[in-house]
Design an enzyme around this catalytic site. Structure first.
Site, PDB file in Angstrom:
ATOM      1  N   VAL A 119      35.461   2.113 -37.952  1.00 25.21           N
ATOM      2  CA  VAL A 119      34.285   2.379 -38.777  1.00 25.21           C
ATOM      3  C   VAL A 119      33.024   2.016 -38.002  1.00 25.21           C
ATOM      4  O   VAL A 119      32.877   0.893 -37.546  1.00 25.21           O
ATOM      5  CB  VAL A 119      34.335   1.551 -40.084  1.00 25.21           C
ATOM      6  CG1 VAL A 119      33.172   1.910 -40.989  1.00 25.21           C
ATOM      7  CG2 VAL A 119      35.656   1.746 -40.795  1.00 25.21           C
ATOM      8  N   CYS A 120      32.098   2.971 -37.893  1.00 25.05           N
ATOM      9  CA  CYS A 120      30.907   2.759 -37.064  1.00 25.05           C
ATOM     10  C   CYS A 120      30.132   1.516 -37.461  1.00 25.05           C
ATOM     11  O   CYS A 120      29.795   0.693 -36.633  1.00 25.05           O
ATOM     12  CB  CYS A 120      29.972   3.965 -37.144  1.00 25.05           C
ATOM     13  SG  CYS A 120      28.369   3.665 -36.381  1.00 25.05           S
ATOM     14  N   PHE A 121      29.838   1.376 -38.751  1.00 29.27           N
ATOM     15  CA  PHE A 121      28.943   0.292 -39.156  1.00 29.27           C
ATOM     16  C   PHE A 121      29.642  -1.065 -39.128  1.00 29.27           C
ATOM     17  O   PHE A 121      29.044  -2.086 -39.417  1.00 29.27           O
ATOM     18  CB  PHE A 121      28.352   0.578 -40.539  1.00 29.27           C
ATOM     19  CG  PHE A 121      27.238   1.578 -40.482  1.00 29.27           C
ATOM     20  CD1 PHE A 121      25.922   1.160 -40.423  1.00 29.27           C
ATOM     21  CD2 PHE A 121      27.508   2.930 -40.427  1.00 29.27           C
ATOM     22  CE1 PHE A 121      24.889   2.076 -40.333  1.00 29.27           C
ATOM     23  CE2 PHE A 121      26.472   3.851 -40.342  1.00 29.27           C
ATOM     24  CZ  PHE A 121      25.160   3.420 -40.294  1.00 29.27           C
TER      25      PHE A 121
END
Length: 278
Positions: free
Chosen positions: A149-151
């Protein structure tokens, strides 16, 4: 002193393939000297999951969940992790590596470009700042993010508000041009986001989602109000102009350019060969 004039494109909502094709086309045209540096704002229709260039789908992404939520899907030309593009303003910056204001290193150029994003948050009345990893542990975490997940993954010069990440960005350099694009979260459906990835078991998923809440935050959550897309665009447009010390003039794509982008979207970014190749 006259400020340098960059162009500004608000391309509205586009399909995931169109959005990535336009970023690539702008990079190509800039490398050929056909267009000046450009800042572009856009949205996604339908809401979409984009994954980083190097991500492995079968290992990390739950494609059944992507279909269930009726999301678009595309692989980005940039690195980084998975991003759910739904309630957000997406930006891209296209500028030559040789631009006098652009540092040679990726991290320093990222900081210079992200100054525009930082100022945009400040225009919305948010106390945004850059966080730099200080300890060896934090620096090592950058090299091997555990999450798809990027964030959830840390990066150099993270943009944070009250200690939590507010924008995720990725960069690539091709043909002497820097392309940096990123997601500015107005709001987020966390359950939907976490349903899109694969986990060893439910316990790990729950733990990661719980940890995510302490690391990432949306503009709505931190400001306590709903910021409209128009308000966000105005703030970040002003932020980029101020942060990069430039003037922004609108740029309209010609019919010929649009046709080129649609063809690139179809031949490349809609193709299984590109999206599922790794």
């Amino acid at each position: 002193m006259n400020k340098e004039v960059w162009r500004y494109i608000d391309s509205g909502n586009g399909s995931p393939a169109f959005n990535m094709a336009l970023d690539e086309a702008l990079l190509d045209w800039h490398s050929e000297g056909k267009t000046p540096p450009i800042i572009r704002f856009y949205g996604w229709d339908p809401a979409s999951l984009s994954i980083g260039y190097f991500q492995k789908i079968e290992k990390e992404i739950d494609l059944e969940a992507v279909k269930r939520h009726e999301l678009g899907f595309v692989r980005r030309p940039t690195g980084g992790r998975g991003v759910l593009h739904e309630h957000e303003l997406t930006y891209s910056v296209i500028v030559s590596e040789e631009h006098p204001e652009m540092p040679q290193t990726v991290t320093e150029a990222y900081r210079v470009i992200s100054e525009g994003v930082l100022r945009g948050f400040q225009k919305l009345g948010l106390d945004a700042y850059f966080a730099v990893p200080r300890t060896d542990e934090e620096r090592n975490a950058l090299k091997s993010p555990r999450s798809a997940v990027c964030f959830d993954a840390p990066s150099w010069y993270e943009l944070v508000v009250e200690g939590r990440k507010v924008a995720g960005s990725a960069q690539t350099r091709q043909k002497g041009v820097i392309l940096q694009h990123g997601a500015i979260l107005l709001d987020l459906d966390e359950d939907k986001l976490f349903s899109l990835f694969k986990y060893p078991n439910e316990r790990v998923k729950e733990r990661m989602q719980k940890a995510f809440k302490t690391k990432a935050v949306t503009i709505k959550e931190i400001s306590g109000r709903t910021v409209s897309m128009e308000e966000a665009k105005a703030a970040f447009k002003e932020g980029f102009a101020e942060g990069l010390n430039i003037e922004l003039e609108p740029y309209t794509l010609t019919d010929e350019q649009l046709e080129y982008v649609h063809n690139l979207a179809k031949s490349k970014y809609e193709s299984d060969e590109w999206n599922f190749k790794r």
